[in-house]
Design a protein around this motif. Sequence first.
Motif, PDB file in Angstrom:
ATOM      1  N   LEU A  54     -58.545  -6.240  53.688  1.00 25.04           N
ATOM      2  CA  LEU A  54     -58.711  -4.913  54.253  1.00 25.04           C
ATOM      3  C   LEU A  54     -60.165  -4.739  54.650  1.00 25.04           C
ATOM      4  N   ARG A  55     -60.388  -4.265  55.855  1.00 26.47           N
ATOM      5  CA  ARG A  55     -61.751  -4.050  56.322  1.00 26.47           C
ATOM      6  C   ARG A  55     -62.029  -2.580  56.489  1.00 26.47           C
ATOM      7  N   PRO A  56     -63.241  -2.117  56.337  1.00 26.97           N
ATOM      8  CA  PRO A  56     -64.406  -2.929  56.002  1.00 26.97           C
ATOM      9  C   PRO A  56     -64.288  -3.430  54.575  1.00 26.97           C
ATOM     10  N   ASP A  57     -64.789  -4.599  54.346  1.00 30.77           N
ATOM     11  CA  ASP A  57     -64.639  -5.251  53.053  1.00 30.77           C
ATOM     12  C   ASP A  57     -65.769  -4.831  52.122  1.00 30.77           C
ATOM     13  N   THR A  58     -65.684  -3.621  51.649  1.00 31.09           N
ATOM     14  CA  THR A  58     -66.691  -3.134  50.710  1.00 31.09           C
ATOM     15  C   THR A  58     -66.173  -3.322  49.303  1.00 31.09           C
ATOM     16  N   ALA A  59     -67.059  -3.692  48.437  1.00 36.28           N
ATOM     17  CA  ALA A  59     -66.679  -3.845  47.039  1.00 36.28           C
ATOM     18  C   ALA A  59     -66.737  -2.484  46.363  1.00 36.28           C
ATOM     19  N   PRO A  60     -65.777  -2.198  45.495  1.00 33.86           N
ATOM     20  CA  PRO A  60     -65.877  -0.957  44.734  1.00 33.86           C
ATOM     21  C   PRO A  60     -67.216  -0.919  44.006  1.00 33.86           C
ATOM     22  N   GLY A  61     -67.872   0.197  44.061  1.00 36.69           N
ATOM     23  CA  GLY A  61     -69.194   0.321  43.450  1.00 36.69           C
ATOM     24  C   GLY A  61     -70.321   0.177  44.450  1.00 36.69           C
ATOM     25  N   ASP A  62     -70.034  -0.228  45.673  1.00 35.55           N
ATOM     26  CA  ASP A  62     -71.052  -0.312  46.725  1.00 35.55           C
ATOM     27  C   ASP A  62     -71.240   1.095  47.299  1.00 35.55           C
ATOM     28  N   THR A  63     -71.956   1.916  46.539  1.00 42.53           N
ATOM     29  CA  THR A  63     -72.043   3.337  46.878  1.00 42.53           C
ATOM     30  C   THR A  63     -72.694   3.600  48.228  1.00 42.53           C
ATOM     31  N   ARG A  68     -71.662   5.702  53.636  1.00 42.24           N
ATOM     32  CA  ARG A  68     -71.707   5.552  55.085  1.00 42.24           C
ATOM     33  C   ARG A  68     -70.315   5.729  55.693  1.00 42.24           C
ATOM     34  N   MET A  69     -69.312   5.149  55.058  1.00 46.23           N
ATOM     35  CA  MET A  69     -67.950   5.242  55.577  1.00 46.23           C
ATOM     36  C   MET A  69     -67.388   6.654  55.481  1.00 46.23           C
ATOM     37  N   MET A  70     -67.819   7.398  54.474  1.00 47.40           N
ATOM     38  CA  MET A  70     -67.279   8.742  54.256  1.00 47.40           C
ATOM     39  C   MET A  70     -68.089   9.841  54.942  1.00 47.40           C
ATOM     40  N   ASP A  71     -69.112   9.470  55.692  1.00 50.77           N
ATOM     41  CA  ASP A  71     -69.925  10.457  56.407  1.00 50.77           C
ATOM     42  C   ASP A  71     -69.020  11.281  57.329  1.00 50.77           C
ATOM     43  N   LEU A  72     -69.140  12.599  57.278  1.00 48.02           N
ATOM     44  CA  LEU A  72     -68.250  13.467  58.040  1.00 48.02           C
ATOM     45  C   LEU A  72     -68.382  13.291  59.548  1.00 48.02           C
TER      46      LEU A  72
END
Length: 76
Positions: A54-63, A68-72
């Motif tokens: 699944l992309r983007p391939d962020t690791a849990p904990g990569d705050t 950045r992904m959750m920016d409105l």
Amino acid sequence: MSRIVLAAMGSLGDLYPLIAIAQALQQRGHDLVFATHRKYQDIIKSLNRTFHRLRPDTAPGDTQEIERMMDLKAGT
């Protein structure tokens, strides 16, 4: 039967309930695919399930990446 994609973008707390759901769906004859982080690939493969990254391939904990992904305005 149906081919079903189970997607988990969070932690193991998100993944493990999907594994239980997958077992019930497989018993009913469905073909299952997991879409999740590369970090969980070994878990999925050990269960003889199909894995897709699944992309983007962020690791849990990569705050920083999660923020950045959750920016409105600029995020997803």
